[in-house]
Motif scaffolding. Sequence first.
Motif, PDB file in Angstrom:
ATOM      1  N   ARG A 184       0.866  -1.185   0.000  1.00  0.00           N
ATOM      2  CA  ARG A 184       0.000   0.000   0.000  1.00  0.00           C
ATOM      3  C   ARG A 184       0.901   1.232   0.000  1.00  0.00           C
ATOM      4  NH1 ARG A 184      -4.694  -0.875   4.271  1.00  0.00           N
ATOM      5  NH2 ARG A 184      -5.517   0.943   3.205  1.00  0.00           N
TER       6      ARG A 184
ATOM      7  N   LEU B 171       0.455   4.079   2.660  1.00  0.00           N
ATOM      8  CA  LEU B 171       0.930   3.734   4.004  1.00  0.00           C
ATOM      9  C   LEU B 171       2.453   3.779   4.064  1.00  0.00           C
ATOM     10  CD1 LEU B 171      -1.482   0.805   4.971  1.00  0.00           C
ATOM     11  CD2 LEU B 171      -1.615   3.213   5.624  1.00  0.00           C
TER      12      LEU B 171
ATOM     13  N   ALA C 215      -0.940   7.910   9.061  1.00  0.00           N
ATOM     14  CA  ALA C 215      -1.503   7.509   7.765  1.00  0.00           C
ATOM     15  C   ALA C 215      -2.772   8.274   7.416  1.00  0.00           C
ATOM     16  CB  ALA C 215      -1.773   6.006   7.762  1.00  0.00           C
ATOM     17  N   GLU C 216      -3.543   8.698   8.422  1.00  0.00           N
ATOM     18  CA  GLU C 216      -4.782   9.415   8.114  1.00  0.00           C
ATOM     19  C   GLU C 216      -4.530  10.817   7.558  1.00  0.00           C
ATOM     20  OE1 GLU C 216      -4.211   9.835  12.662  1.00  0.00           O
ATOM     21  OE2 GLU C 216      -4.166   8.168  11.232  1.00  0.00           O
TER      22      GLU C 216
ATOM     23  N   SER D 183      -4.888   7.364   3.392  1.00  0.00           N
ATOM     24  CA  SER D 183      -4.247   6.160   2.882  1.00  0.00           C
ATOM     25  C   SER D 183      -4.588   4.916   3.694  1.00  0.00           C
ATOM     26  CB  SER D 183      -2.732   6.347   2.808  1.00  0.00           C
ATOM     27  OG  SER D 183      -2.209   6.683   4.064  1.00  0.00           O
ATOM     28  N   ASP D 184      -5.119   5.088   4.901  1.00  0.00           N
ATOM     29  CA  ASP D 184      -5.475   3.921   5.718  1.00  0.00           C
ATOM     30  C   ASP D 184      -6.968   3.594   5.633  1.00  0.00           C
ATOM     31  OD1 ASP D 184      -6.376   6.131   7.157  1.00  0.00           O
ATOM     32  OD2 ASP D 184      -5.657   5.382   9.086  1.00  0.00           O
ATOM     33  N   ARG D 185      -7.666   4.208   4.676  1.00  0.00           N
ATOM     34  CA  ARG D 185      -9.115   3.966   4.507  1.00  0.00           C
ATOM     35  C   ARG D 185      -9.386   3.373   3.130  1.00  0.00           C
ATOM     36  NH1 ARG D 185     -12.391   7.795   8.093  1.00  0.00           N
ATOM     37  NH2 ARG D 185     -14.046   7.334   6.618  1.00  0.00           N
TER      38      ARG D 185
END
Length: 156
Positions: A31, A34, A44-45, A66-68
């Motif tokens: 990812r 991340l 990451a948010e 990026s964390d969703r």
Amino acid sequence: MARTTPATLALDKAGFAYALHSYDYDPDAPRVGLQAAESLGVPAERVLKTLMAQVDGKAVCAVLASDREVAMKKLAAAMGGKSAQMMKPADAERITGYRVGGVSPFGQKRRSPVVVDRAALAHARVFVNGGQRGLQMELSPADLVAALEARVAELA
């Protein structure tokens, strides 16, 4: 690494302030967003990913943490459409003019409507891709939305 990209030129022309940050891009990262957050040492948010999708067959750019994960039904609803799906990487590269892993919401070859996830507005500063792999732009989420003339909606 070039510090001038179509994304930086677009923001410069629009008159919005931003800071550039370089990091070691890992093409093998599962990812990319991340990995960028980890390399930059930020949560990451705050590092937003740029996803190219299609809503009822029309190109759309979705920007979210990026964390969703984007909920396709929510993306379609945000654009007033019935269905959404991710765009094929080759199509995203052709439409944006950027390589996957370096897609910025700014300075795309063919401008698409943009939707920013509402959760991004909770932060004072966020990061978006600067138009090449290993380059992030830091700016306020309000400036992000204004510069892109983006819609804001729940996407995850």
